[in-house]
Every structure is written in structure tokens, then in C-alpha cells.
Design a protein around this motif. Structure first.
Motif, PDB file in Angstrom:
ATOM      1  N   ILE A  66     -27.856  36.894 -42.431  1.00 43.63           N
ATOM      2  CA  ILE A  66     -27.246  35.669 -41.928  1.00 43.63           C
ATOM      3  C   ILE A  66     -27.699  35.511 -40.478  1.00 43.63           C
ATOM      4  N   ARG A  67     -28.083  34.307 -40.113  1.00 46.40           N
ATOM      5  CA  ARG A  67     -28.441  34.015 -38.721  1.00 46.40           C
ATOM      6  C   ARG A  67     -27.251  33.351 -38.037  1.00 46.40           C
ATOM      7  N   ILE A  68     -26.838  33.894 -36.904  1.00 42.56           N
ATOM      8  CA  ILE A  68     -25.760  33.300 -36.115  1.00 42.56           C
ATOM      9  C   ILE A  68     -26.390  32.548 -34.954  1.00 42.56           C
ATOM     10  N   ASP A  69     -26.053  31.279 -34.833  1.00 43.41           N
ATOM     11  CA  ASP A  69     -26.510  30.465 -33.699  1.00 43.41           C
ATOM     12  C   ASP A  69     -25.342  30.284 -32.748  1.00 43.41           C
ATOM     13  N   ILE A  70     -25.569  30.604 -31.479  1.00 40.73           N
ATOM     14  CA  ILE A  70     -24.520  30.534 -30.479  1.00 40.73           C
ATOM     15  C   ILE A  70     -25.156  30.224 -29.123  1.00 40.73           C
ATOM     16  N   ASP A  71     -24.486  29.410 -28.332  1.00 44.29           N
ATOM     17  CA  ASP A  71     -24.973  29.084 -26.992  1.00 44.29           C
ATOM     18  C   ASP A  71     -24.522  30.196 -26.047  1.00 44.29           C
ATOM     19  N   LYS A  72     -25.454  31.100 -25.717  1.00 43.17           N
ATOM     20  CA  LYS A  72     -25.111  32.247 -24.880  1.00 43.17           C
ATOM     21  C   LYS A  72     -24.815  31.864 -23.436  1.00 43.17           C
ATOM     22  N   SER A  73     -25.180  30.656 -23.042  1.00 43.91           N
ATOM     23  CA  SER A  73     -24.964  30.240 -21.650  1.00 43.91           C
ATOM     24  C   SER A  73     -23.695  29.409 -21.467  1.00 43.91           C
ATOM     25  N   ALA A  74     -22.935  29.187 -22.528  1.00 38.95           N
ATOM     26  CA  ALA A  74     -21.714  28.376 -22.438  1.00 38.95           C
ATOM     27  C   ALA A  74     -20.695  29.055 -21.519  1.00 38.95           C
ATOM     28  N   THR A  75     -20.007  28.242 -20.712  1.00 38.87           N
ATOM     29  CA  THR A  75     -19.031  28.797 -19.774  1.00 38.87           C
ATOM     30  C   THR A  75     -17.662  29.014 -20.413  1.00 38.87           C
ATOM     31  N   SER A  76     -17.381  28.336 -21.517  1.00 38.76           N
ATOM     32  CA  SER A  76     -16.147  28.583 -22.263  1.00 38.76           C
ATOM     33  C   SER A  76     -16.532  28.901 -23.700  1.00 38.76           C
ATOM     34  N   GLN A  77     -15.577  29.013 -24.582  1.00 37.38           N
ATOM     35  CA  GLN A  77     -15.886  29.421 -25.950  1.00 37.38           C
ATOM     36  C   GLN A  77     -16.917  28.487 -26.578  1.00 37.38           C
ATOM     37  N   PRO A  78     -18.095  29.023 -26.913  1.00 34.65           N
ATOM     38  CA  PRO A  78     -19.173  28.199 -27.459  1.00 34.65           C
ATOM     39  C   PRO A  78     -18.986  27.898 -28.941  1.00 34.65           C
ATOM     40  N   GLN A  79     -19.678  26.861 -29.379  1.00 38.34           N
ATOM     41  CA  GLN A  79     -19.741  26.528 -30.805  1.00 38.34           C
ATOM     42  C   GLN A  79     -20.593  27.594 -31.493  1.00 38.34           C
ATOM     43  N   VAL A  80     -20.126  28.104 -32.611  1.00 39.76           N
ATOM     44  CA  VAL A  80     -20.848  29.125 -33.365  1.00 39.76           C
ATOM     45  C   VAL A  80     -21.128  28.578 -34.755  1.00 39.76           C
ATOM     46  N   SER A  81     -22.376  28.696 -35.183  1.00 40.64           N
ATOM     47  CA  SER A  81     -22.724  28.307 -36.551  1.00 40.64           C
ATOM     48  C   SER A  81     -23.562  29.418 -37.166  1.00 40.64           C
ATOM     49  N   PHE A  82     -23.621  29.441 -38.490  1.00 42.57           N
ATOM     50  CA  PHE A  82     -24.426  30.460 -39.142  1.00 42.57           C
ATOM     51  C   PHE A  82     -25.158  29.864 -40.324  1.00 42.57           C
ATOM     52  N   SER A  83     -26.238  30.546 -40.708  1.00 43.60           N
ATOM     53  CA  SER A  83     -27.151  30.022 -41.721  1.00 43.60           C
ATOM     54  C   SER A  83     -26.562  30.010 -43.117  1.00 43.60           C
ATOM     55  N   ALA A  84     -25.643  30.909 -43.415  1.00 46.44           N
ATOM     56  CA  ALA A  84     -25.051  30.977 -44.752  1.00 46.44           C
ATOM     57  C   ALA A  84     -23.683  31.624 -44.660  1.00 46.44           C
ATOM     58  N   LYS A  85     -22.787  31.148 -45.498  1.00 49.73           N
ATOM     59  CA  LYS A  85     -21.461  31.756 -45.580  1.00 49.73           C
ATOM     60  C   LYS A  85     -21.496  32.764 -46.713  1.00 49.73           C
ATOM     61  N   PRO A  86     -21.052  33.994 -46.456  1.00 53.49           N
ATOM     62  CA  PRO A  86     -21.058  34.992 -47.528  1.00 53.49           C
ATOM     63  C   PRO A  86     -20.248  34.514 -48.734  1.00 53.49           C
ATOM     64  N   GLU A  87     -20.847  34.623 -49.907  1.00 55.31           N
ATOM     65  CA  GLU A  87     -20.199  34.204 -51.145  1.00 55.31           C
ATOM     66  C   GLU A  87     -19.221  35.253 -51.651  1.00 55.31           C
ATOM     67  N   ALA A  88     -19.371  36.478 -51.196  1.00 67.18           N
ATOM     68  CA  ALA A  88     -18.531  37.579 -51.668  1.00 67.18           C
ATOM     69  C   ALA A  88     -17.177  37.565 -50.974  1.00 67.18           C
ATOM     70  N   SER A  89     -16.237  38.282 -51.557  1.00 69.25           N
ATOM     71  CA  SER A  89     -14.948  38.500 -50.894  1.00 69.25           C
ATOM     72  C   SER A  89     -14.829  39.993 -50.618  1.00 69.25           C
ATOM     73  N   ASN A  90     -14.046  40.326 -49.620  1.00 74.52           N
ATOM     74  CA  ASN A  90     -13.892  41.724 -49.206  1.00 74.52           C
ATOM     75  C   ASN A  90     -15.241  42.395 -48.951  1.00 74.52           C
ATOM     76  N   PHE A  91     -16.079  41.729 -48.196  1.00 72.97           N
ATOM     77  CA  PHE A  91     -17.416  42.231 -47.918  1.00 72.97           C
ATOM     78  C   PHE A  91     -17.459  42.984 -46.587  1.00 72.97           C
ATOM     79  N   THR A  92     -18.526  43.766 -46.416  1.00 72.94           N
ATOM     80  CA  THR A  92     -18.762  44.479 -45.168  1.00 72.94           C
ATOM     81  C   THR A  92     -19.809  43.716 -44.374  1.00 72.94           C
ATOM     82  N   LEU A  93     -19.491  43.442 -43.125  1.00 72.35           N
ATOM     83  CA  LEU A  93     -20.348  42.660 -42.239  1.00 72.35           C
ATOM     84  C   LEU A  93     -20.756  43.502 -41.049  1.00 72.35           C
ATOM     85  N   ILE A  94     -22.032  43.444 -40.701  1.00 70.79           N
ATOM     86  CA  ILE A  94     -22.513  44.096 -39.483  1.00 70.79           C
ATOM     87  C   ILE A  94     -23.155  43.012 -38.621  1.00 70.79           C
ATOM     88  N   VAL A  95     -22.569  42.765 -37.444  1.00 73.72           N
ATOM     89  CA  VAL A  95     -23.091  41.780 -36.501  1.00 73.72           C
ATOM     90  C   VAL A  95     -24.059  42.507 -35.567  1.00 73.72           C
TER      91      VAL A  95
END
Length: 166
Positions: A66-95
Motif C-alpha cells: 500500500i502506498r501512503i501519500d501524505i504532505d510531510k511539510s504540513a504545519t497541522s494534521q495533513p490529509q492522508v490517502s492511500f493506494s488501496a484499502k486492505p480487504e482483509a479484517s484483523n490484518f497485520t500492518l507494517i508502516v
């Protein structure tokens, strides 16, 4: 005046670190049938791809990227989007990201996943610095480096991998 860059990691060292991180991830998740790697654009994506290749060499774990897009230069909480939402439930995620500086990017990247059915969230970075403003603990650290607040780390993952301190 341009600051002089000091090379802290060579190509072969980065590949060795990636391989070690892959083994650590496998050791901690050996019973998983699938994992989701969420790489923070753009170096985090490349690192997640490299770790995925290494984990797949040593295990039968199915890894989804999964690709996470985030504005690293934002001064407050930035908008975060990702390329795909995991279809599984109770999954293990490594960022995954290249450098953990203040911890802000990592904590904001984790936020959308906390609203999903995640059973375990882990974090991985190629280079971990020691100037966190946010309470982020990294599960998989490639290289630990104490720096001053004024110093920066630049990870380059083009044809030749390297990391510089300046």
C-alpha cells in the motif's frame, strides 16, 4: 554556503540492512499468512518493496503493498490517502518509511488505519533518529543514529542507494 554531506550508508550496507529487517519481520510474524506493508511515499514505498522481496525469499507469507501519500511539510494534521484499502479484517500492518525524524509523519500515517479492523500495527524505518516530538516506538530499525536537531538525513534510493548526513 552549502553544507557538506557525509555519507553514512553505502549501497551494500542498505541492502544488508533491508535483508536483516526482512528476517526480523519474518521472525515476529512467522505465523501470518499475509501482511500488509504500507510505505510512506516515496522512499518508504521503495523500502517496502525491497523488504517485500526479501521476506518472500525466506517465507510463504503473502505481502500486499500500500502506498501512503501524505504532505510531510504540513504545519497541522495533513490529509492522508492511500493506494488501496486492505480487504482483509484483523490484518497485520507494517508502516514503513525511510527516516524517523520527529515522528509526526509516522503518527499521521497510522491514523487512518486505526479506524480499520487491524489486529496488529508495526513500524519500520531505515534510519531512526533520536529527536522525536511524538511518542512513536519503531519496531524495526535499520540504522540508529543520534543527531543534532539541525542535522538532516537524506536517503537516496535511485540507481545507487546511499544515505547522507548534513
Amino acid at each position: 554556503m552549502q553544507q557538506e554531506k557525509k555519507r553514512i550508508l553505502e549501497h551494500s550496507q542498505i541492502l544488508q540492512i533491508i535483508r536483516r529487517m526482512a528476517y526480523e519481520i519474518y521472525e515476529q510474524n512467522h505465523d501470518a499468512s499475509e501482511l500488509f506493508f504500507a510505505g510512506i511515499d516515496s522512499n518508504g514505498v521503495k523500502i517496502s518493496e525491497l523488504i517485500k522481496e526479501e521476506v518472500e525469499k525466506i517465507s510463504n507469507i503473502c505481502i500486499h503493498l500500500i502506498r501512503i501519500d501524505i504532505d510531510k511539510s504540513a504545519t497541522s494534521q495533513p490529509q492522508v490517502s492511500f493506494s488501496a484499502k486492505p480487504e482483509a479484517s484483523n490484518f497485520t500492518l507494517i508502516v514503513i518509511d525511510d527516516v524517523l525524524n520527529s515522528g509526526g509523519t509516522m503518527i499521521y500515517a497510522l491514523d487512518p488505519f486505526l479506524k480499520m479492523s487491524v489486529s496488529k500495527i508495526q513500524t519500520a524505518v531505515l534510519v531512526n533518529r533520536s529527536h522525536k516530538r511524538f511518542p512513536i516506538a519503531v519496531d524495526y530499525k535499520g540504522f540508529e543514529l543520534g543527531t543534532t536537531i539541525e542535522e538532516h538525513i537524506d536517503v537516496q534510493l535511485g540507481d545507487e542507494y546511499s544515505a547522507f548526513l548534513y
